[in-house]
Design an enzyme around this catalytic site. Structure first.
Site, PDB file in Angstrom:
ATOM      1  N   HIS A  62       5.020  -1.052   1.657  1.00  0.00           N
ATOM      2  CA  HIS A  62       5.182  -2.276   2.433  1.00  0.00           C
ATOM      3  C   HIS A  62       5.187  -3.527   1.570  1.00  0.00           C
ATOM      4  O   HIS A  62       4.576  -3.559   0.507  1.00  0.00           O
ATOM      5  CB  HIS A  62       4.034  -2.403   3.436  1.00  0.00           C
ATOM      6  CG  HIS A  62       3.878  -1.216   4.315  1.00  0.00           C
ATOM      7  ND1 HIS A  62       2.643  -0.742   4.682  1.00  0.00           N
ATOM      8  CD2 HIS A  62       4.784  -0.394   4.897  1.00  0.00           C
ATOM      9  CE1 HIS A  62       2.797   0.313   5.473  1.00  0.00           C
ATOM     10  NE2 HIS A  62       4.079   0.553   5.599  1.00  0.00           N
ATOM     11  N   LYS A  72      -2.140  -8.934  -2.610  1.00  0.00           N
ATOM     12  CA  LYS A  72      -3.204  -8.130  -2.009  1.00  0.00           C
ATOM     13  C   LYS A  72      -4.231  -7.740  -3.064  1.00  0.00           C
ATOM     14  O   LYS A  72      -3.871  -7.470  -4.216  1.00  0.00           O
ATOM     15  CB  LYS A  72      -2.647  -6.827  -1.421  1.00  0.00           C
ATOM     16  CG  LYS A  72      -1.663  -6.999  -0.305  1.00  0.00           C
ATOM     17  CD  LYS A  72      -1.123  -5.643   0.133  1.00  0.00           C
ATOM     18  CE  LYS A  72      -0.054  -5.806   1.181  1.00  0.00           C
ATOM     19  NZ  LYS A  72       0.553  -4.520   1.542  1.00  0.00           N
ATOM     20  N   TYR A 132      -8.457  -4.756   2.546  1.00  0.00           N
ATOM     21  CA  TYR A 132      -7.513  -5.599   1.823  1.00  0.00           C
ATOM     22  C   TYR A 132      -7.897  -7.070   1.961  1.00  0.00           C
ATOM     23  O   TYR A 132      -8.188  -7.529   3.059  1.00  0.00           O
ATOM     24  CB  TYR A 132      -6.128  -5.560   2.459  1.00  0.00           C
ATOM     25  CG  TYR A 132      -5.444  -4.269   2.680  1.00  0.00           C
ATOM     26  CD1 TYR A 132      -4.299  -3.965   1.955  1.00  0.00           C
ATOM     27  CD2 TYR A 132      -5.858  -3.371   3.660  1.00  0.00           C
ATOM     28  CE1 TYR A 132      -3.616  -2.794   2.199  1.00  0.00           C
ATOM     29  CE2 TYR A 132      -5.180  -2.202   3.890  1.00  0.00           C
ATOM     30  CZ  TYR A 132      -4.061  -1.913   3.155  1.00  0.00           C
ATOM     31  OH  TYR A 132      -3.372  -0.757   3.383  1.00  0.00           O
ATOM     32  N   ASP A 168       7.257   4.191   8.784  1.00  0.00           N
ATOM     33  CA  ASP A 168       7.256   4.402   7.334  1.00  0.00           C
ATOM     34  C   ASP A 168       8.281   5.455   6.923  1.00  0.00           C
ATOM     35  O   ASP A 168       8.889   5.354   5.859  1.00  0.00           O
ATOM     36  CB  ASP A 168       5.865   4.791   6.838  1.00  0.00           C
ATOM     37  CG  ASP A 168       4.920   3.606   6.764  1.00  0.00           C
ATOM     38  OD1 ASP A 168       5.366   2.453   6.899  1.00  0.00           O
ATOM     39  OD2 ASP A 168       3.710   3.838   6.571  1.00  0.00           O
TER      40      ASP A 168
END
Length: 183
Positions: A62, A72, A132, A168
């Site tokens: 992603h 991130k 995250y 996905d």
């Protein structure tokens, strides 16, 4: 914190520098000043958590498209994952290269994933939880992704994928869509 550069410029493995005694240990997992001293984005916008019940769950690959690119900092707080970042910066000498690192609740290791990188992971244990820190809020109209098994990257996943979302599974191959970010 201990910042270890990966072969991908701007992507770091971060270890907690532990200060221990008979009680256990203490260590920083986030320090804006230390991140900035390493030239890393430190303006956090969001904190997210992901839980995967089954070993072999794959989430990724992603990213957020312009103008909502995100950095991130990823840490596994329960269980273990193999975390992967792919450099999608067309002007980078490591464009289309990837790095993978095992993040576990025991090693408390983190991966700093710069903006304009794709990110994903496979769970190495049941009941894996990932936390995250993110520098941009999720923007649904700007999300993107690539297939985890794309031959353009050749990621060497350490286990069989047993669970993956339809979304996905449906991401395109890189060579079908080309660069997502301009130079």
């Amino acid at each position: 914190m201990i910042f270890t550069p990966t072969p991908l410029a701007g992507c770091f493995i971060i270890d907690v520098e532990r200060r221990g005694d008979e009680r256990g240990f203490f260590g920083r997992a986030w320090c804006k000043e230390e991140f900035e001293a390493h030239g890393l984005k430190a303006n956090l916008a969001q904190a997210n958590v992901s839980f995967s019940a089954m070993k072999g769950t794959l989430r990724g690959m992603h990213f957020q498209k312009t103008p909502h690119e995100e950095t991130k900092v990823v840490r596994c707080t329960k269980g273990a994952v193999y975390d992967v970042a792919i450099d999608l910066r067309p002007d980078s000498p490591t464009h289309r290269q990837w790095v993978g690192v095992e993040l576990t609740e025991e090693n408390r290791r983190m991966l700093f994933v710069p903006e304009r990188f794709a990110h994903g992971f496979i769970t190495l244990t049941d009941d894996a939880e990932v936390f995250y820190l993110v520098t941009a809020a999720y923007a649904p109209g700007h999300e993107g992704g690539l297939r985890h098994d794309d031959p353009a990257f050749g990621i060497d996943w350490p286990g069989e994928v047993t669970v993956m979302s339809d979304k996905d599974r449906a991401w395109p191959l890189y060579d079908e869509v080309g660069p997502f970010f301009s130079v």
